[in-house]
Design a protein around this motif. Sequence first.
Motif, PDB file in Angstrom:
ATOM      1  N   ALA A 167      40.995  51.501  47.703  1.00 20.56           N
ATOM      2  CA  ALA A 167      42.364  51.422  47.187  1.00 20.56           C
ATOM      3  C   ALA A 167      42.719  49.976  46.870  1.00 20.56           C
ATOM      4  O   ALA A 167      42.201  49.036  47.479  1.00 20.56           O
ATOM      5  N   ALA A 168      43.625  49.794  45.924  1.00 23.26           N
ATOM      6  CA  ALA A 168      44.007  48.442  45.508  1.00 23.26           C
ATOM      7  C   ALA A 168      44.750  47.694  46.597  1.00 23.26           C
ATOM      8  O   ALA A 168      44.772  46.458  46.595  1.00 23.26           O
ATOM      9  N   SER A 169      45.385  48.410  47.518  1.00 26.05           N
ATOM     10  CA  SER A 169      46.110  47.748  48.597  1.00 26.05           C
ATOM     11  C   SER A 169      46.049  48.593  49.853  1.00 26.05           C
ATOM     12  O   SER A 169      45.746  49.797  49.813  1.00 26.05           O
ATOM     13  N   ALA A 170      46.337  47.958  50.985  1.00 24.84           N
ATOM     14  CA  ALA A 170      46.262  48.627  52.270  1.00 24.84           C
ATOM     15  C   ALA A 170      47.389  49.630  52.439  1.00 24.84           C
ATOM     16  O   ALA A 170      48.478  49.476  51.882  1.00 24.84           O
ATOM     17  N   GLY A 171      47.120  50.674  53.230  1.00 26.89           N
ATOM     18  CA  GLY A 171      48.156  51.648  53.548  1.00 26.89           C
ATOM     19  C   GLY A 171      47.679  53.070  53.337  1.00 26.89           C
ATOM     20  O   GLY A 171      46.741  53.334  52.583  1.00 26.89           O
ATOM     21  N   THR A 172      48.349  53.990  54.015  1.00 25.32           N
ATOM     22  CA  THR A 172      47.967  55.397  53.936  1.00 25.32           C
ATOM     23  C   THR A 172      48.379  56.050  52.615  1.00 25.32           C
ATOM     24  O   THR A 172      48.029  57.197  52.366  1.00 25.32           O
ATOM     25  N   TRP A 173      49.107  55.312  51.785  1.00 22.89           N
ATOM     26  CA  TRP A 173      49.495  55.864  50.481  1.00 22.89           C
ATOM     27  C   TRP A 173      48.284  56.323  49.691  1.00 22.89           C
ATOM     28  O   TRP A 173      48.350  57.306  48.943  1.00 22.89           O
ATOM     29  N   ALA A 174      47.148  55.632  49.869  1.00 23.14           N
ATOM     30  CA  ALA A 174      45.958  55.907  49.062  1.00 23.14           C
ATOM     31  C   ALA A 174      45.208  57.147  49.526  1.00 23.14           C
ATOM     32  O   ALA A 174      44.268  57.589  48.856  1.00 23.14           O
ATOM     33  N   VAL A 195      41.364  58.341  37.993  1.00 22.17           N
ATOM     34  CA  VAL A 195      41.973  58.372  39.331  1.00 22.17           C
ATOM     35  C   VAL A 195      43.393  58.888  39.190  1.00 22.17           C
ATOM     36  O   VAL A 195      44.108  58.557  38.239  1.00 22.17           O
ATOM     37  N   ARG A 196      43.813  59.688  40.161  1.00 22.66           N
ATOM     38  CA  ARG A 196      45.145  60.276  40.106  1.00 22.66           C
ATOM     39  C   ARG A 196      45.800  60.227  41.481  1.00 22.66           C
ATOM     40  O   ARG A 196      45.150  60.492  42.500  1.00 22.66           O
ATOM     41  N   VAL A 255      36.860  45.624  35.097  1.00 23.28           N
ATOM     42  CA  VAL A 255      37.844  46.474  34.422  1.00 23.28           C
ATOM     43  C   VAL A 255      38.903  46.953  35.413  1.00 23.28           C
ATOM     44  O   VAL A 255      40.102  46.930  35.127  1.00 23.28           O
ATOM     45  N   LEU A 256      38.471  47.378  36.593  1.00 20.63           N
ATOM     46  CA  LEU A 256      39.434  47.855  37.583  1.00 20.63           C
ATOM     47  C   LEU A 256      40.339  46.725  38.064  1.00 20.63           C
ATOM     48  O   LEU A 256      41.544  46.919  38.245  1.00 20.63           O
ATOM     49  N   LEU A 257      39.768  45.549  38.267  1.00 20.22           N
ATOM     50  CA  LEU A 257      40.571  44.420  38.724  1.00 20.22           C
ATOM     51  C   LEU A 257      41.637  44.046  37.698  1.00 20.22           C
ATOM     52  O   LEU A 257      42.777  43.723  38.052  1.00 20.22           O
ATOM     53  N   ALA A 258      41.292  44.128  36.421  1.00 21.87           N
ATOM     54  CA  ALA A 258      42.218  43.701  35.369  1.00 21.87           C
ATOM     55  C   ALA A 258      43.232  44.770  34.994  1.00 21.87           C
ATOM     56  O   ALA A 258      44.355  44.444  34.599  1.00 21.87           O
ATOM     57  N   SER A 282      46.044  49.659  38.882  1.00 17.98           N
ATOM     58  CA  SER A 282      46.953  49.378  39.996  1.00 17.98           C
ATOM     59  C   SER A 282      46.609  50.226  41.213  1.00 17.98           C
ATOM     60  O   SER A 282      47.282  50.123  42.241  1.00 17.98           O
ATOM     61  N   LEU A 283      45.547  51.044  41.101  1.00 18.61           N
ATOM     62  CA  LEU A 283      45.206  51.970  42.178  1.00 18.61           C
ATOM     63  C   LEU A 283      43.876  51.686  42.849  1.00 18.61           C
ATOM     64  O   LEU A 283      43.743  51.864  44.060  1.00 18.61           O
ATOM     65  N   LEU A 284      42.865  51.260  42.087  1.00 20.69           N
ATOM     66  CA  LEU A 284      41.503  51.167  42.615  1.00 20.69           C
ATOM     67  C   LEU A 284      40.889  49.796  42.403  1.00 20.69           C
ATOM     68  O   LEU A 284      41.253  49.063  41.478  1.00 20.69           O
ATOM     69  N   ARG A 285      39.927  49.479  43.270  1.00 19.26           N
ATOM     70  CA  ARG A 285      39.086  48.295  43.143  1.00 19.26           C
ATOM     71  C   ARG A 285      37.676  48.673  43.599  1.00 19.26           C
ATOM     72  O   ARG A 285      37.482  49.652  44.328  1.00 19.26           O
ATOM     73  N   LEU A 286      36.699  47.866  43.183  1.00 21.72           N
ATOM     74  CA  LEU A 286      35.372  47.998  43.770  1.00 21.72           C
ATOM     75  C   LEU A 286      35.465  47.572  45.221  1.00 21.72           C
ATOM     76  O   LEU A 286      36.137  46.591  45.553  1.00 21.72           O
ATOM     77  N   SER A 287      34.818  48.318  46.112  1.00 20.50           N
ATOM     78  CA  SER A 287      34.890  47.996  47.528  1.00 20.50           C
ATOM     79  C   SER A 287      34.389  46.579  47.787  1.00 20.50           C
ATOM     80  O   SER A 287      33.404  46.129  47.199  1.00 20.50           O
ATOM     81  N   ALA A 288      35.108  45.853  48.644  1.00 23.00           N
ATOM     82  CA  ALA A 288      34.779  44.449  48.902  1.00 23.00           C
ATOM     83  C   ALA A 288      33.405  44.284  49.522  1.00 23.00           C
ATOM     84  O   ALA A 288      32.769  43.236  49.367  1.00 23.00           O
TER      85      ALA A 288
END
Length: 535
Positions: free
Chosen positions: A111-118, A149-150, A175-178, A181-187
């Motif tokens: 997920a793009a940010s921390a939290g259970t929203w994802a 992604v939905r 592409v995901l970083l740019a 607003s929902l996803l990123r490649l796992s760090a």
Amino acid sequence: MPATLSYPGVYIEEISSGVRTITGVATSITAFIGRAAKGPIDADPDGPVIINSYGDYERTFGALDPAYTMGYAVRDFYLNGGAQAIIVRLYKGDAAKAKAKFKLSNLTLEAASAGTWANQLRVRIDNQVSKEVAGLYGLADTDLFNLTVRDMVSGKQESFLNLSVKESPRRVDRVLLANSSLLRLSADQKLPDEPPTAMADKIPDGSETLWDNDETSKPVSTQAVDSAALTNDKEYLGSEDDKTGIYALKKVDLFNLLCIPPDVRGGDTLTTVYQAAMAFCVDRRALLIVDAPTTWASANAITENKNEKLTNLGLAGPAARNAAVFFPRVIESDPARQGQLDTFVPCGIVAGVMARTDTQRGVWKAPAGLDAALNGVQGLATVLTDAENGMLNPLGVNCLRSFPLAGPVVWGSRTLRGSDLLADDYKYIPVRRLALYIEESLFRGTQWVVFEPNDNPLWAQIRLNVGAFMQNLFRQGAFQGKTPTDAYFVKCDSETTTQNDINLGIVNIVVGFAPLKPAEFVVIQLQQMAGQIQT
């Protein structure tokens, strides 16, 4: 004169007028600090976030949630006329390890940010790609894949076509970083050598049936965690060197107002947080809006024991010119709880009223009075009488009052140096905010002076440009006085800058202004006329 005069004739040369227009800065950009359900945190490269509407806030940080008071303060800000805000999301815990992860064969996303929203996100991959695009990037069509992604709660959907794990303009992590607003490649994931296996042979059309099946990736673990409650000042203040916590605002160019709502509804913001924030506001030429503590249940509770509760705020000294406290709290309906009434802090409302007043009248107008209505408010937690208001106003406590027909309004405009006993130059909020506005505008508008030859021509230019700025404010009605001479002065000459100053590389500019002070007390004198005696 032109550099070379080589032939007989007429030469044209453009000469600078010496006028460098000073533009006034914004006056009501409001910073909010607190927890949120999602969005960039203070330590992220893309935090803090600048927003221009409450819709921007919901898209980035989530809808209203009773667990996060900051969202209600931002909503109140925009309900009352706010324009631009800066959001600093705080997170207690290891945010990097609190993001939901999605396993897609050999590719792991997070997920793009921390939290259970994802936990409500669903991800799909398909191979319905374009061979033409593959050839354009020097790749085989088997190197490409599509990702969709939905968010199953909000219905928001993002689709990315013709992605690849190989070096190309369509490399999935970039592409995901740019764009997402929902996803990123796992760090903790390196790009695999081969693309992930397709989960479907066509791009989802967004219907519920396509998403409600086993061909979507759900979070592979329950590691997504929301921020724990903030319990001490360090969690608010962060690190000044790392620009985290409140000091994340060092990353932004300008803010004028600062709101720090309590972390939990019905709670209080720590006094140590307010003290540090007030000092920071002095450095940034901003005003701190202080919410009255919950123990301030009545006027008597504030004034008893020689104003003990007011003293316990610890917001004193010259820095208190950059802070103002408002009492009582307000009663509003909560859409997240089916419209039930509850008590909220007023900082966001007051900031919105200030923004509205700045737009309608100017920063020199007190953000108080019958025009300073509190929109969205159902009532006040404490109803004050005139006598109780009269106990608090001389102490520098700004009251929120409710009047027939006018409804709830801001009925005070003093800084925390506004006590009659202190007789401070910056007793009133509009006077202080006008001074901060002039300081910040001149600070930015005179940068061109640096490294200029320090002599009479420079001093004349400074007087011209600063004088033009002050004259414009005078014409708008920002100062007392019928003439410019009565209203302001700009002095920069051999008296302000001596030869010793010149030798040290210093130029001194003295600017003075006669501020408008609010008419707090309107006295109407009535006289009964005696019967006239004819003589």
